[in-house]
Scaffold this motif. Sequence first.
Motif, mmCIF file in Angstrom:
data_model
loop_
_atom_site.group_PDB
_atom_site.id
_atom_site.type_symbol
_atom_site.label_atom_id
_atom_site.label_comp_id
_atom_site.label_asym_id
_atom_site.label_seq_id
_atom_site.Cartn_x
_atom_site.Cartn_y
_atom_site.Cartn_z
ATOM 1 N N VAL A 72 9.249 13.570 7.652
ATOM 2 C CA VAL A 72 9.464 14.148 8.986
ATOM 3 C C VAL A 72 9.208 13.074 10.044
ATOM 4 C CG1 VAL A 72 8.709 15.924 10.605
ATOM 5 C CG2 VAL A 72 8.656 16.385 8.146
ATOM 6 N N THR A 123 0.853 -1.191 0.000
ATOM 7 C CA THR A 123 0.000 0.000 0.000
ATOM 8 C C THR A 123 0.890 1.242 0.000
ATOM 9 O OG1 THR A 123 -0.069 0.262 2.402
ATOM 10 C CG2 THR A 123 -1.723 -1.203 1.415
ATOM 11 N N TYR A 165 8.937 20.545 -1.105
ATOM 12 C CA TYR A 165 7.791 19.925 -0.435
ATOM 13 C C TYR A 165 8.093 18.617 0.306
ATOM 14 C CZ TYR A 165 5.480 22.729 -4.098
ATOM 15 O OH TYR A 165 5.091 23.717 -4.931
ATOM 16 N N LEU A 182 5.751 11.201 10.390
ATOM 17 C CA LEU A 182 4.576 12.075 10.351
ATOM 18 C C LEU A 182 4.106 12.351 8.928
ATOM 19 C CD1 LEU A 182 5.580 14.643 13.132
ATOM 20 C CD2 LEU A 182 4.329 12.497 13.361
ATOM 21 N N ALA A 183 4.733 11.719 7.965
ATOM 22 C CA ALA A 183 4.316 11.921 6.569
ATOM 23 C C ALA A 183 4.122 10.553 5.926
ATOM 24 C CB ALA A 183 5.355 12.738 5.817
ATOM 25 N N LEU A 212 4.255 15.469 0.497
ATOM 26 C CA LEU A 212 3.702 16.264 -0.596
ATOM 27 C C LEU A 212 4.579 16.178 -1.840
ATOM 28 C CD1 LEU A 212 2.801 19.434 1.506
ATOM 29 C CD2 LEU A 212 1.368 17.442 1.018
ATOM 30 N N LYS A 213 4.005 15.631 -2.885
ATOM 31 C CA LYS A 213 4.697 15.589 -4.175
ATOM 32 C C LYS A 213 4.410 16.895 -4.922
ATOM 33 C CE LYS A 213 6.377 12.337 -5.359
ATOM 34 N NZ LYS A 213 7.723 11.794 -5.017
ATOM 35 N N THR A 242 0.886 3.698 2.074
ATOM 36 C CA THR A 242 1.415 3.986 3.412
ATOM 37 C C THR A 242 2.574 3.051 3.744
ATOM 38 O OG1 THR A 242 -0.585 5.006 4.239
ATOM 39 C CG2 THR A 242 0.832 3.983 5.872
ATOM 40 N N THR A 244 1.201 9.453 4.438
ATOM 41 C CA THR A 244 0.247 9.416 3.320
ATOM 42 C C THR A 244 0.573 10.601 2.405
ATOM 43 O OG1 THR A 244 -1.443 10.922 4.164
ATOM 44 C CG2 THR A 244 -1.579 8.632 4.913
ATOM 45 N N PHE A 245 -0.051 10.607 1.233
ATOM 46 C CA PHE A 245 0.174 11.719 0.307
ATOM 47 C C PHE A 245 -0.525 13.009 0.757
ATOM 48 C CE2 PHE A 245 1.391 9.156 -3.737
ATOM 49 C CZ PHE A 245 2.715 9.170 -3.314
ATOM 50 N N MET A 246 -1.260 12.948 1.875
ATOM 51 C CA MET A 246 -1.777 14.189 2.459
ATOM 52 C C MET A 246 -0.630 14.962 3.105
ATOM 53 S SD MET A 246 -5.320 14.494 2.652
ATOM 54 C CE MET A 246 -5.729 15.074 4.289
ATOM 55 N N ASP A 247 0.372 14.228 3.576
ATOM 56 C CA ASP A 247 1.462 14.871 4.311
ATOM 57 C C ASP A 247 2.813 14.762 3.605
ATOM 58 O OD1 ASP A 247 0.046 15.876 6.545
ATOM 59 O OD2 ASP A 247 -0.185 13.832 7.271
#
Lengths: 291, 801
Positions: B709, B281, B705, B717-718, B725-726, B283, B720-723
């Motif tokens: 982190v 996946t 971006y 803390l990153a 950032l591509k 994540t 998913t692609f919400m955090d």
Amino acid sequence: MIPNKFEYIRPNTLQEALSILSAYREDAKVLAGGQSLLSLMKLRLASPKYLIDLSGVPELNYIREESGRGNSARIAIGALTTYAQIKESAVLQAKSPLLVQTTHLIGDVQVRNRGTLGGSLAHADPAGDMPAAILALGAEIKAVGPKGARWIKAEDFFVTAFTTALSFDEIVAEVRVPVLKGYKTAYMKNAPRPSDFAIVGVAVCLQPDGGRTCQNITIGITGVTDKAYRAVGVEESLRGKQLDPKIIEQAASRVTDGVEVNGNIHASKEFRSYLASIWVKRAIQAAMSGA
Amino acid sequence: MLKLEEILVTRNWVGKPVRRKEDTRFVMGVATYVDDLDIDCHHVAFLRSPYAHARILKIDTSKAEALPGVIAVITGQEIARQTKPVVPRAFNKPAVQYVMAVNKVRYVGEPVVAVVAENQYLAADALDLIEVEYEALKPVVTIEDALNPKSPLIFEEAGSNVLLHDKMVHGNIEEIYKEADLVIKEHFKVHRYSSTPLEPWAIIVKYERANDSFVVWSNDQQHGRSIVNVCHTLGISTDKLRFIVPDSGGGFGVKLALWPYIVTLALLSKKANKPIKWIQTRTEHLLGGTHAPDADVEIDLALKKDGRILGLCIKDIQNDGSFVHTTGIYGLIKFATMSGCYNIKATSAELVSVVTNKGPTVQNRGVGKPTMIFVLERMVDLAAKKLGLDPAEMRFRNFIQPGQMPHTTPSGEVYESGDYPECLRKGLRHLGYDEFRKRQKDLRSKGRYIGVGISAGVEPGTSNLGYYYTSRGVPEYMGNAEGAIVGVDYDGNINVLLGSVDSGQGHATTTSQVVADMLAIHPDRVSMTNQLDSIISPFLGHSGVYSNKFNDVDLGAVIMATKKVRDKMLRIAAHMLGVDRSKLKLKDGTIYSSENGAKAVSFKEIASVAYKRILLLPEGEEPGLKEIAYYKTPFAKMPSRENFNIQITHSNSVHIAAVEVDVESGSIRLDRYIIVHDCGNQIHPEIVRGMAIGSTVHGIGASLYENFVYNEDGQLLASTFMDYLKPLSVGLPNFEVVHMESPCPYSLLGTKSAGEGGAITSLTALANAVEDALSPFGVKVTSLPLAPEKVVKAIRETKEI
């Protein structure tokens, strides 16, 4: 997507949806455009046993002008109206453009084609764009449940992150926004990338008195704390005042008064607070220079 | 080495932007990725560690095993009983790690238990029923943590969290520093980021009970080596593993490290009695599949007053996280290009690799060279500032001149060709450098801050794989090579099988152009099977798609195999036509006599003799028209600490970024972006252009971006692609790509590498541009990414990003 097991139900009328919701209570979740809920289900952060998909309920998709209670004319928007439909609405553009302005900054084409106004409000993401606009407009939200319909004021609607004044057996059916005469509006947001959730989003409805004096102003803020809120302190500082850059800047610095500001990897508490004041200033300036 | 005119008999296709062969399949959605294979499978899910560092006290899988639909469960303990530990490639210290966590977990996301179930949903449900008792240990997250003697050890048996510490000095560094007029020092930090291919890791394993063997389908990037790794770890001979690589949706290095999962799936497939599948996946991918290390680099430059750089020293500490297989590799690769595009006489590189409780690191696009060029090109700007020189002028004074090519760097890297000054001149002209400076001045007076950043980088290609010799004895792999099979079929059409599998680079298109010009036919008559099957395809330990090797050794193998086929067709044609071979020529799929055009045979007629009418073959000629060839780069030096070329070809580029910084909010807008790119001869200019832009966007993502982190507990803390950032197409400028072609004398077609340069050179272009824009505020850039919060803080307080 590997969610927990759930049963998918697609009713054909609002009434049917309500009776299913009453039966399954907290075990059910209502699905509109799916732009937020499905992401949570994918990560198993939301695991409803029953998913009630409203896409078969045609009666909740419309934008129409109505004469409201009292004298003010209003525009009624069905809960399942998509961002794309709002973005293209000539009625809203002409008579209450803030929602249209807001949709320009929501997500990307795919999100705007799927995401709905009602879904955004009911989901109550603390960084959603629509809640800020709804607050600035002083909109009213129609919740329907087994006992009938009730109207909830926007400022009473958002309780905390992902939590609204809706009871478990209620569905958002409609949002009414005022027709704005003599107002200038703007929505601006700061986000890491153009289509991201807001670090801070600011919606402004400004009523100048013809000159540079602010007769009335309402400001909705999103992204800053656990829910969208009205920047009451800023509003008070500006009402009846000359909208000079200094005064605006001073007023804007009150945007996070009394608010517990969120921090994350994209902006710390302090920086978000700082950005909020900058964006309030910019949004007011944008409203002043706009239509 | 074959000359170009001996290779190509026509010049109709090589160098032209022909229509890509691959796209129809991909655009129509009918490509065959692992998950598309029509194989009835059970599904695997992994229970992963929620702790960065913890002892595993107890695992109870009984409830999961009792769940209807669950087929098998395996824990790290069981894996350890049945497999050998992961072999470290670069360091010597003892550090025992298996393909799953055994007694302790070392990063958030490390696999602890694997479950097979009838479908992926049940497999995921079963994870919720597994009970694991952990004893949390103090996490070691940062480089400072790792170096602190009071910190716990990631591998107790190693006795230290520093697993590799080496120093490579080349040239007379002490003398050089005595000659210097001044020495400038700086300390840089580069964060963790990675590539995120559209298709994450994907594996199917089938256990063949009949002969106790395994069939693996996986989008592995370096299968030549993975076959060895998997068999070694499982303790089986290589005839027990058939390895198939179907379509692969992007690699960028991260798919070099999926083989430990193949080991786990192999063991589970034996239990499951049915093929089993695991599709990572997003994540899972972001947590552990895999990162480029964060790095802490101290650098100093020895300078003359006129701007000449005499020598440089670095101390490079990289946070390699928690995967022993590749720990230490970055430093050993990146130091080789530390002198960049410049005439630098002596270098010293102290290389430190630490392990921590961050996720695994594996070679990622450019492998450390983005960091190396970042620190060097930042230093060039800082030196220019110190000496009162324009940053462009500073570079002109130090560039290796075209007349000095080939140039050997202090450590033995050979830059074969190139015109570095001309690349920069072209870039500056394209931008309108002087006008930009004027505009910059005007806008500053109006409170707007624009800046321009120049970066010049080398982009090495084709690894000479012996580089870890430097610390670990005679390497298991040396040099670089690839294999190819080229066959002419009954109809006289050509099919190519290669030891590497395309993951977006356009192998089929490029190969067809070369073969078409070698055989004087249309590229439509050349097809490539984009699949590797270890029992059919040619392959070597070097096989795979990595280190920009395609243009060099992969096409080398295609050329050699095509030449064998061509020679054989010429021999058969000479016999059929009764014409001396030296008089034969090729045209439009036929071989004809240059003295009598009527004497001609088509490939189809030749194939008919080769395959069917074999009694008509010349005396002693074997039937059939399919040839295998391997090609090894002849320019790989033997491993040596004193003089070693870590890579064979060296493209170069100049990037010029023009940005505007919103000094109130700290956000950075890219105004223009110019890429002057020289990768030698281009086979397909549009593919090269796409790669130059794509790799640049990768670097822009890293600069602005993308950031893995971790908090102090070692939680990512990153995830998913919400955090994480591509970069998006919105917000990127129109890239202005300018090509130069300095042919490489060391590759058959004069080509060099094209896939990584943007990712290497771009970081500094942005950093230098932002520093230039903020020069009225006296801000210095010493770290990435250029996050708005850091920018505002630097302007207002710290003066340092």
